[in-house]
Design a protein around this motif. Sequence first.
Motif, PDB file in Angstrom:
ATOM      1  N   ILE A   1       0.867  -1.169   0.000  1.00 21.07           N
ATOM      2  CA  ILE A   1       0.000   0.000   0.000  1.00 21.07           C
ATOM      3  C   ILE A   1       0.905   1.221   0.000  1.00 21.07           C
ATOM      4  CG2 ILE A   1      -1.709   1.314   1.322  1.00 21.07           C
ATOM      5  CD1 ILE A   1      -2.736  -1.337   2.424  1.00 21.07           C
ATOM      6  N   ALA A   2       0.703   2.105  -0.962  1.00 24.03           N
ATOM      7  CA  ALA A   2       1.669   3.177  -1.205  1.00 24.03           C
ATOM      8  C   ALA A   2       1.482   4.353  -0.258  1.00 24.03           C
ATOM      9  CB  ALA A   2       1.565   3.649  -2.654  1.00 24.03           C
ATOM     10  N   ASN A   3       2.503   5.175  -0.214  1.00 21.63           N
ATOM     11  CA  ASN A   3       2.546   6.338   0.667  1.00 21.63           C
ATOM     12  C   ASN A   3       1.344   7.260   0.468  1.00 21.63           C
ATOM     13  OD1 ASN A   3       4.017   8.288   2.486  1.00 21.63           O
ATOM     14  ND2 ASN A   3       4.033   9.493   0.605  1.00 21.63           N
ATOM     15  N   ILE A   4       0.916   7.441  -0.772  1.00 25.99           N
ATOM     16  CA  ILE A   4      -0.179   8.376  -1.052  1.00 25.99           C
ATOM     17  C   ILE A   4      -1.466   7.932  -0.363  1.00 25.99           C
ATOM     18  CG2 ILE A   4      -0.863   7.246  -3.224  1.00 25.99           C
ATOM     19  CD1 ILE A   4      -1.363  10.066  -4.353  1.00 25.99           C
ATOM     20  N   GLU A   5      -1.725   6.649  -0.308  1.00 26.21           N
ATOM     21  CA  GLU A   5      -2.892   6.120   0.401  1.00 26.21           C
ATOM     22  C   GLU A   5      -2.699   6.233   1.909  1.00 26.21           C
ATOM     23  OE1 GLU A   5      -6.513   4.484   1.295  1.00 26.21           O
ATOM     24  OE2 GLU A   5      -5.834   4.852  -0.756  1.00 26.21           O
ATOM     25  N   ARG A   6      -1.528   5.963   2.372  1.00 27.45           N
ATOM     26  CA  ARG A   6      -1.249   5.996   3.813  1.00 27.45           C
ATOM     27  C   ARG A   6      -1.401   7.409   4.376  1.00 27.45           C
ATOM     28  NH1 ARG A   6       3.698   1.904   4.958  1.00 27.45           N
ATOM     29  NH2 ARG A   6       3.084   0.197   3.582  1.00 27.45           N
ATOM     30  N   GLN A   7      -0.977   8.400   3.601  1.00 28.84           N
ATOM     31  CA  GLN A   7      -1.092   9.772   4.083  1.00 28.84           C
ATOM     32  C   GLN A   7      -2.542  10.247   4.115  1.00 28.84           C
ATOM     33  OE1 GLN A   7       1.673  11.900   1.452  1.00 28.84           O
ATOM     34  NE2 GLN A   7       3.053  12.129   3.193  1.00 28.84           N
ATOM     35  N   ALA A   8      -3.352   9.756   3.189  1.00 29.30           N
ATOM     36  CA  ALA A   8      -4.748  10.199   3.104  1.00 29.30           C
ATOM     37  C   ALA A   8      -5.683   9.368   3.971  1.00 29.30           C
ATOM     38  CB  ALA A   8      -5.215  10.149   1.652  1.00 29.30           C
ATOM     39  N   ASN A   9      -5.222   8.221   4.411  1.00 27.66           N
ATOM     40  CA  ASN A   9      -6.094   7.260   5.090  1.00 27.66           C
ATOM     41  C   ASN A   9      -5.406   6.784   6.369  1.00 27.66           C
ATOM     42  OD1 ASN A   9      -7.755   5.165   5.886  1.00 27.66           O
ATOM     43  ND2 ASN A   9      -7.508   3.956   4.006  1.00 27.66           N
ATOM     44  N   ARG A  10      -5.887   7.262   7.504  1.00 29.84           N
ATOM     45  CA  ARG A  10      -5.260   6.902   8.771  1.00 29.84           C
ATOM     46  C   ARG A  10      -5.477   5.438   9.144  1.00 29.84           C
ATOM     47  NH1 ARG A  10      -8.075  11.780  11.904  1.00 29.84           N
ATOM     48  NH2 ARG A  10      -9.653  11.049  10.431  1.00 29.84           N
ATOM     49  N   SER A  11      -6.395   4.776   8.449  1.00 32.83           N
ATOM     50  CA  SER A  11      -6.608   3.348   8.688  1.00 32.83           C
ATOM     51  C   SER A  11      -5.631   2.490   7.901  1.00 32.83           C
ATOM     52  CB  SER A  11      -8.045   2.965   8.303  1.00 32.83           C
ATOM     53  OG  SER A  11      -8.981   3.619   9.133  1.00 32.83           O
ATOM     54  N   ALA A  12      -4.884   3.107   6.984  1.00 33.96           N
ATOM     55  CA  ALA A  12      -3.841   2.402   6.238  1.00 33.96           C
ATOM     56  C   ALA A  12      -2.598   2.278   7.113  1.00 33.96           C
ATOM     57  CB  ALA A  12      -3.535   3.151   4.950  1.00 33.96           C
ATOM     58  N   PRO A  13      -1.613   1.473   6.712  1.00 35.53           N
ATOM     59  CA  PRO A  13      -0.420   1.299   7.546  1.00 35.53           C
ATOM     60  C   PRO A  13       0.241   2.625   7.897  1.00 35.53           C
ATOM     61  CG  PRO A  13      -0.446  -0.328   5.801  1.00 35.53           C
ATOM     62  CD  PRO A  13      -1.578   0.612   5.512  1.00 35.53           C
ATOM     63  N   GLN A  14       0.647   2.728   9.130  1.00 35.26           N
ATOM     64  CA  GLN A  14       1.320   3.922   9.635  1.00 35.26           C
ATOM     65  C   GLN A  14       2.602   3.499  10.366  1.00 35.26           C
ATOM     66  OE1 GLN A  14       0.148   7.014   8.963  1.00 35.26           O
ATOM     67  NE2 GLN A  14      -1.594   6.091   7.855  1.00 35.26           N
ATOM     68  N   PRO A  15       3.643   4.331  10.381  1.00 32.68           N
ATOM     69  CA  PRO A  15       3.769   5.579   9.650  1.00 32.68           C
ATOM     70  C   PRO A  15       3.827   5.356   8.145  1.00 32.68           C
ATOM     71  CG  PRO A  15       5.863   4.972  10.608  1.00 32.68           C
ATOM     72  CD  PRO A  15       4.865   3.995  11.149  1.00 32.68           C
ATOM     73  N   PRO A  16       3.510   6.367   7.363  1.00 36.41           N
ATOM     74  CA  PRO A  16       3.366   6.180   5.915  1.00 36.41           C
ATOM     75  C   PRO A  16       4.589   5.611   5.220  1.00 36.41           C
ATOM     76  CG  PRO A  16       2.408   8.278   6.560  1.00 36.41           C
ATOM     77  CD  PRO A  16       3.110   7.739   7.779  1.00 36.41           C
ATOM     78  N   GLN A  17       5.785   5.899   5.739  1.00 35.94           N
ATOM     79  CA  GLN A  17       6.996   5.476   5.051  1.00 35.94           C
ATOM     80  C   GLN A  17       7.458   4.079   5.458  1.00 35.94           C
ATOM     81  OE1 GLN A  17       6.796   7.723   7.382  1.00 35.94           O
ATOM     82  NE2 GLN A  17       8.487   7.544   8.850  1.00 35.94           N
ATOM     83  N   ALA A  18       6.793   3.459   6.422  1.00 35.14           N
ATOM     84  CA  ALA A  18       7.251   2.174   6.945  1.00 35.14           C
ATOM     85  C   ALA A  18       7.024   1.039   5.950  1.00 35.14           C
ATOM     86  CB  ALA A  18       6.550   1.844   8.264  1.00 35.14           C
ATOM     87  N   ARG A  19       8.015   0.204   5.775  1.00 34.05           N
ATOM     88  CA  ARG A  19       7.861  -0.972   4.914  1.00 34.05           C
ATOM     89  C   ARG A  19       7.057  -2.041   5.638  1.00 34.05           C
ATOM     90  NH1 ARG A  19      12.208  -1.131   0.973  1.00 34.05           N
ATOM     91  NH2 ARG A  19      13.353   0.831   1.093  1.00 34.05           N
ATOM     92  N   PRO A  20       6.327  -2.862   4.935  1.00 29.82           N
ATOM     93  CA  PRO A  20       5.568  -3.927   5.593  1.00 29.82           C
ATOM     94  C   PRO A  20       6.509  -4.851   6.371  1.00 29.82           C
ATOM     95  CG  PRO A  20       4.909  -3.705   3.289  1.00 29.82           C
ATOM     96  CD  PRO A  20       6.135  -2.865   3.473  1.00 29.82           C
ATOM     97  N   ALA A  21       6.084  -5.241   7.554  1.00 27.29           N
ATOM     98  CA  ALA A  21       6.939  -6.090   8.388  1.00 27.29           C
ATOM     99  C   ALA A  21       7.261  -7.414   7.708  1.00 27.29           C
ATOM    100  CB  ALA A  21       6.241  -6.336   9.725  1.00 27.29           C
ATOM    101  N   TYR A  22       6.299  -7.940   6.919  1.00 29.73           N
ATOM    102  CA  TYR A  22       6.520  -9.220   6.272  1.00 29.73           C
ATOM    103  C   TYR A  22       7.482  -9.138   5.086  1.00 29.73           C
ATOM    104  CZ  TYR A  22       2.525  -7.125   3.816  1.00 29.73           C
ATOM    105  OH  TYR A  22       1.682  -6.252   3.172  1.00 29.73           O
ATOM    106  N   CYS A  23       7.898  -7.937   4.727  1.00 29.13           N
ATOM    107  CA  CYS A  23       8.850  -7.775   3.624  1.00 29.13           C
ATOM    108  C   CYS A  23      10.098  -7.013   4.070  1.00 29.13           C
ATOM    109  CB  CYS A  23       8.181  -7.056   2.446  1.00 29.13           C
ATOM    110  SG  CYS A  23       7.012  -8.110   1.567  1.00 29.13           S
ATOM    111  N   THR A  24      10.450  -7.129   5.332  1.00 30.25           N
ATOM    112  CA  THR A  24      11.664  -6.474   5.835  1.00 30.25           C
ATOM    113  C   THR A  24      12.675  -7.536   6.241  1.00 30.25           C
ATOM    114  OG1 THR A  24      10.712  -6.369   8.050  1.00 30.25           O
ATOM    115  CG2 THR A  24      10.471  -4.433   6.638  1.00 30.25           C
TER     116      THR A  24
END
Length: 464
Positions: free
Chosen positions: A441-464
């Motif tokens: 889920i990209a940064n643009i969605e995360r910044q506009a949608n507080r229900s999306a992963p936060q903080p916006p720049q964080a990589r998904p835990a399953y892909c780190t």
Amino acid sequence: MHARLTRLGRVARRALATAAATGAAGLLGGCDAFFGTDVTNPNAVVEDQLANPAAATALTNGAGASLTRAFTALYGPYGTVSDELSWIGSREFWSALDGGDIADPLNEYTDAAYPLMSEARFVADYAATQLEKLDQASTLRNRADLARAYLYAGTAYATIGHMYDDFVLGTDRLSETAPVGENNMSRMFDLAIERFDKGLAVARAINNAELQQQLLGMRAKARYQKALWAKLKPARTRPGQPLIDDAGAVADARAALAAMPSDYRWRLTPIANNNAALNLGFEMNQRLEIRAGNEYIVPETPANTRPRAGLAGIRLTDPITGQPDPVLARAIDECCRQAAGELIAYTVVSAREMHLILAEAALAAGNTAEFVSRINTVRSLSGLPAYNGTSPTPEAMLIHTRRVNLFLQGHRLHDMYRFGLRADNWIPTSTAARRICFFPIANIERQANRSAPQPPQARPAYCT
């Protein structure tokens, strides 16, 4: 049938934003900044007008146009993470993708593609819902429009399930919505299949052969992709058995081939470059940020940019003849040379893909005779000599046949993951080199949608 970026399609698409725009306009009610500018906009359309039967075709065209635009933005990043495309320009985020960094929500290209894919899904679903109402009221003028709306919506869902690790499916344009969740993304294929089922019912009722071909092919593809998803996730490691043998996909592939001409392709072709910086054709054939990958083509020298002219520009060879692969040569001519231009077409589904679904299922089931027959049917479409079933090995032959016949169609990265292949430019510590991951889920969605992963720049835990 090609989705066309028609003026009517754009008007229908823009009309979907009217409700949100009205709220913003209301804030200006007490302001006289525009006093004296009494201008009538002939293109202004309120959402209620989309319930008019006269708007049905335009609304469906808008859905197809949105889907086409999403493809022009999404297939470049996908191809660049795989070995199909290589970075040769100056933009660092193309370099990051080329190196295997697929999970960064801040990547400018995946960030820009995300809202286009989200729009395509929403608009196609909206069109299907509106046309369903017209159909139920017996006021829909052309039922083929309804079947097309289902086709576009199903294709959007299948593409999201195939290319994204998580996604937000908003039901309106004003409320925040939680993501689907990484472990629930296989549901995207179920939603796609539901829409293809509905579309097929309409296409058969009106005896529309081409729509039946497209819908059957896409349903086979969605069922195959769902089975592939289960191979790769949630474990995110190379499966012990990489081959797919799904009964539903096999049945649909056989039915699709019975309906399709021998070398059928359904393609989406943009007719306007309205998002130049995101358009794969522009980035590759005009801007020269990326080009076909090093294992596929011989680039010009010393510039190292476009492929050399003719077969001299094709590095990948056919495993039987040892000559530059003519299937790849055709694909490169269509997509990846300056003469192809910026408005390249995207093959969404084809008869060749149906044969390859059946070939793979046969190989998985130990039916070598059918596997060889399917592979040779595909080879015969390009005038290539027959494969004998032993050299190269059947798995190697399947990988190569898929590689050239499905080039730049959104398959290669999945094949690399499941067969244990690595792109030539992957950095060993990159996400793609270590884990089976796709777009976040990209940064643009995360910044506009507080229900999306936060903080916006964080990589998904399953892909780190």
